[in-house]
Design an enzyme around this catalytic site. Structure first.
Site, mmCIF file in Angstrom:
data_model
loop_
_atom_site.group_PDB
_atom_site.id
_atom_site.type_symbol
_atom_site.label_atom_id
_atom_site.label_comp_id
_atom_site.label_asym_id
_atom_site.label_seq_id
_atom_site.Cartn_x
_atom_site.Cartn_y
_atom_site.Cartn_z
ATOM 1 N N LYS A 173 0.795 -1.319 0.045
ATOM 2 C CA LYS A 173 0.010 0.060 -0.053
ATOM 3 C C LYS A 173 0.937 1.288 0.077
ATOM 4 C CE LYS A 173 -3.800 -2.268 2.519
ATOM 5 N NZ LYS A 173 -4.840 -1.970 3.484
ATOM 6 N N TYR A 175 -12.560 -2.537 -2.365
ATOM 7 C CA TYR A 175 -13.119 -2.184 -0.698
ATOM 8 C C TYR A 175 -14.842 -2.197 -0.906
ATOM 9 C CZ TYR A 175 -8.526 -2.125 0.534
ATOM 10 O OH TYR A 175 -7.045 -2.629 1.024
ATOM 11 N N ASN A 228 -1.859 -0.046 7.230
ATOM 12 C CA ASN A 228 -1.296 -1.273 7.443
ATOM 13 C C ASN A 228 -0.379 -2.006 6.444
ATOM 14 O OD1 ASN A 228 -3.551 -2.121 5.894
ATOM 15 N ND2 ASN A 228 -4.583 -3.097 7.527
ATOM 16 N N HIS A 231 -1.736 -5.472 1.562
ATOM 17 C CA HIS A 231 -3.235 -6.020 1.322
ATOM 18 C C HIS A 231 -2.824 -7.572 0.822
ATOM 19 C CE1 HIS A 231 -7.055 -7.394 -0.221
ATOM 20 N NE2 HIS A 231 -6.534 -7.700 -1.361
ATOM 21 N N GLU A 244 -9.135 -10.612 -7.764
ATOM 22 C CA GLU A 244 -8.264 -9.488 -7.819
ATOM 23 C C GLU A 244 -7.174 -9.501 -8.563
ATOM 24 O OE1 GLU A 244 -6.920 -9.495 -3.416
ATOM 25 O OE2 GLU A 244 -9.358 -9.042 -2.816
HETATM 26 P P1 ADP Z 1 -7.790 -7.036 5.525
HETATM 27 O O1 ADP Z 1 -7.090 -5.988 4.795
HETATM 28 O O2 ADP Z 1 -7.088 -7.680 6.675
HETATM 29 O O3 ADP Z 1 -8.397 -7.999 4.428
HETATM 30 P P2 ADP Z 1 -10.599 -5.818 5.547
HETATM 31 O O4 ADP Z 1 -10.968 -6.205 4.464
HETATM 32 O O5 ADP Z 1 -11.362 -5.687 6.978
HETATM 33 O O6 ADP Z 1 -9.018 -6.218 6.235
HETATM 34 O O7 ADP Z 1 -10.282 -4.079 5.485
HETATM 35 C C1 ADP Z 1 -9.701 -3.713 4.400
HETATM 36 C C2 ADP Z 1 -8.719 -2.379 4.759
HETATM 37 O O8 ADP Z 1 -9.505 -1.361 5.262
HETATM 38 C C3 ADP Z 1 -7.842 -2.762 6.141
HETATM 39 O O9 ADP Z 1 -6.488 -3.530 5.458
HETATM 40 C C4 ADP Z 1 -7.306 -1.269 6.261
HETATM 41 O O10 ADP Z 1 -6.395 -0.725 5.480
HETATM 42 C C5 ADP Z 1 -9.018 -0.427 6.038
HETATM 43 N N1 ADP Z 1 -9.662 -0.682 7.291
HETATM 44 C C6 ADP Z 1 -10.026 -1.680 8.096
HETATM 45 N N2 ADP Z 1 -10.795 -1.284 9.273
HETATM 46 C C7 ADP Z 1 -10.409 -0.054 9.472
HETATM 47 C C8 ADP Z 1 -10.803 0.923 10.498
HETATM 48 N N3 ADP Z 1 -11.619 0.604 11.417
HETATM 49 N N4 ADP Z 1 -10.418 2.199 10.180
HETATM 50 C C9 ADP Z 1 -9.667 2.581 9.187
HETATM 51 N N5 ADP Z 1 -9.179 1.639 8.205
HETATM 52 C C10 ADP Z 1 -9.651 0.325 8.198
#
Ligand code: ADP
Length: 141
Positions: free
Chosen positions: A9, A49, A112, A115, A126
């Site tokens: 990212k 997303y 984070n 992805h 994807e």
């Molecule tokens: P993952 O990336 O672990 O598969 P998700 O699909 O639930 O998790 O979430 C997608 C992305 O959305 C996360 O990697 C993060 O960047 C963002 N995200 C998820 N929850 C939050 C939150 N509470 N606040 C801000 N960003 C979030």
């Protein structure tokens, strides 16, 4: 052989973590079958997303994911999806286990670093989404 999609990212690219992250995947015997530096368009971020579109932080995610270049990677190995998800760690860097990418490089769930596809069907979708006609054929090693 299975393929999975990883995105380093914008924070991962800004923080110059690309080399170290890719090294981890190669150390784990994953083969890179496609790789591209690019910006994610707002439209693609919305599709990617879509499962979070009702969340209050959806706009924040769109801004984050379009804030700078990303690296798209297709990685291949037996059980690549589960292998890579394990290496990436929990969504929230605060809860991610040390030794995982997020556990070592992220401190919250806003930014984070990476992805990774969460199941084989998502991986196929994807890879099509981000590589389209250039989607890599499986490489027999
Ligand atoms: P993952 O990336 O672990 O598969 P998700 O699909 O639930 O998790 O979430 C997608 C992305 O959305 C996360 O990697 C993060 O960047 C963002 N995200 C998820 N929850 C939050 C939150 N509470 N606040 C801000 N960003 C979030």
């Amino acid at each position: 052989m299975e393929q999975t999609l990883v995105i380093i990212k914008p924070d991962g690219v800004r923080r110059k973590l690309v080399g170290r992250i890719i090294q981890r995947f190669e150390d784990r015997q994953l083969t890179i079958t496609a790789m591209r530096v690019d910006r994610m368009s707002r439209d693609l971020a919305k599709v990617h997303y879509a499962h979070l579109q009702e969340k209050p932080f959806f706009e924040e995610i769109l801004e984050y994911m379009t804030s700078g270049p990303v690296i798209y990677l297709v990685l291949e190995a037996d059980n690549a999806v589960a292998l890579v998800r394990g290496m990436v760690g929990f969504t929230d860097g605060l809860k991610a286990t040390p030794g995982t990418i997020r556990g070592d490089f992220a401190i919250n769930k806003d930014e984070n670093v990476v992805h990774a596809s969460d199941c084989p069907e998502a991986a196929r979708n994807e890879i099509q989404r981000f590589f389209g006609a250039e989607a890599p054929l499986e490489i027999a090693i």
